[in-house]
Motif scaffolding. Structure first.
Motif, PDB file in Angstrom:
ATOM      1  N   THR A 277      70.367  37.056   8.356  1.00 37.01           N
ATOM      2  CA  THR A 277      70.751  35.814   8.242  1.00 37.01           C
ATOM      3  C   THR A 277      71.049  36.518   9.754  1.00 37.01           C
ATOM      4  N   SER A 278      70.994  37.290  11.110  1.00 35.83           N
ATOM      5  CA  SER A 278      70.982  36.413  11.837  1.00 35.83           C
ATOM      6  C   SER A 278      70.743  37.655  13.077  1.00 35.83           C
TER       7      SER A 278
ATOM      8  N   ASP B 297      72.485  39.872   4.245  1.00 37.33           N
ATOM      9  CA  ASP B 297      73.564  39.319   3.332  1.00 37.33           C
ATOM     10  C   ASP B 297      73.078  40.373   1.926  1.00 37.33           C
ATOM     11  N   ALA B 298      73.913  39.668   1.170  1.00 37.68           N
ATOM     12  CA  ALA B 298      74.122  41.016  -0.032  1.00 37.68           C
ATOM     13  C   ALA B 298      72.641  41.160  -0.695  1.00 37.68           C
TER      14      ALA B 298
END
Length: 239
Positions: A88-89, A82-83
Motif C-alpha cells: 500500500t505504500s 494490507d491484510a
C-alpha cells in the motif's frame, strides 16, 4: 481509409515522454504499458523552504501490483502491506538525521518496479508525502496528492500539509507494430498519448502526430479530424 493517406503510413514519430509536470515527478524508460512491469523513477526536484528532504512516502494505488522498491543512496525502502498482502505504500527515509543536507541543494531519485494496472488510457496517481528537515531539526510536510493538474509553487513552504499535484503515469495500451484495435473506456482529449503512433482512426475521423499526414487529413473532405475520444469508442491505431 483514403488512398491519399495510405502512402504516408510508413512515417514514424518521436518517442513518448512519461514524466509528470510536478516537483515530485515520476517517469521511466518509454511508456508505462497496461498489464506489464514498469520501473518508475520518482524525482524529488527540491526540498521545502530551503530545507533538505528527510523522508518520502509514496502511496501505491489500487491496481498497481508486484511492487518491489530499490534501496538508494537517499535511504532504504520500507513497504507497508494490507491484510491481503498488497503493498500500500513505500517509504524511503535517510539512514540518520546526520545525513540530511544542511540546505536544499540536491535533487533525489527513488525507484520502484511494479506491474501497471490492465487499464489502458487511464492515469495512475501516486499520492506522495514529502518530509523535510532543517538544520535546527524542525520538520516540514508537503502532501503531493492533487489530481487536478494545478500547482501553486509557493504553497510548499508552509509547516502544515498542502495540496500539490501527485506524481502520475499515463497507462498506454499494449501494442504491436502495425494496426492495433482498441475500445477506449476513458475520455481521451490529450493526444500526446499517440505521439508514437503513425495514425489513429475512429470511424471517419483521423489523427496523426506527423505534420504531413495531419495536413492530408485536414484537406480530405471525406475525413474529419479526430480531436477527442469518448468512452466506448472503437479506434484503430498504427504503430
Amino acid at each position: 481509409m483514403k488512398p491519399s493517406l495510405k502512402t504516408l503510413l510508413a512515417f514514424s514519430s518521436l518517442l513518448v515522454g512519461t514524466a509528470a509536470h510536478a516537483h515530485i515527478a515520476v517517469s521511466g524508460t518509454g511508456p508505462a504499458i497496461a498489464g506489464t512491469s514498469y520501473e518508475a523513477q520518482f524525482t524529488v526536484g527540491h526540498g521545502c523552504s530551503g530545507a533538505d528532504t528527510y523522508r518520502i512516502k509514496v502511496a501505491i494505488p489500487a491496481g498497481v501490483t508486484s511492487v518491489r522498491p530499490l534501496d538508494s543512496t537517499f535511504g532504504k525502502a520500507v513497504v507497508e502491506k494490507d491484510a491481503n498482502n498488497n503493498v500500500t505504500s513505500v517509504t524511503w527515509t535517510r539512514g540518520s538525521t546526520a545525513e540530511v543536507l544542511p540546505a536544499d541543494t540536491h535533487a533525489h531519485r527513488l525507484v520502484l518496479r511494479a506491474r501497471m494496472p490492465d487499464a489502458p488510457f487511464t492515469t495512475v496517481y501516486f499520492p506522495t508525502t514529502q518530509t523535510c528537515r532543517d538544520a535546527q531539526g524542525a520538520e516540514t510536510t508537503v502532501e503531493w496528492v492533487g489530481t487536478s493538474g494545478g500547482h501553486d509553487h509557493g504553497g510548499d513552504a508552509g509547516t502544515t500539509p498542502q495540496a500539490e499535484p501527485a506524481p502520475s503515469l499515463f497507462v498506454y495500451p499494449k501494442r504491436t507494430p502495425g494496426w492495433n484495435k482498441y475500445t477506449v473506456e476513458e475520455h481521451v482529449h490529450d493526444f500526446t498519448v499517440f505521439s508514437d503512433a503513425q495514425i489513429v482512426w475512429a470511424g471517419n475521423r483521423a489523427f496523426s502526430p506527423n505534420p504531413v499526414t495531419k495536413g492530408l487529413i485536414e484537406s480530405d473532405t471525406d475525413t474529419d479530424e479526430l480531436t477527442e475520444i469518448h468512452p466506448g469508442t472503437e479506434i484503430w491505431v498504427k504503430y
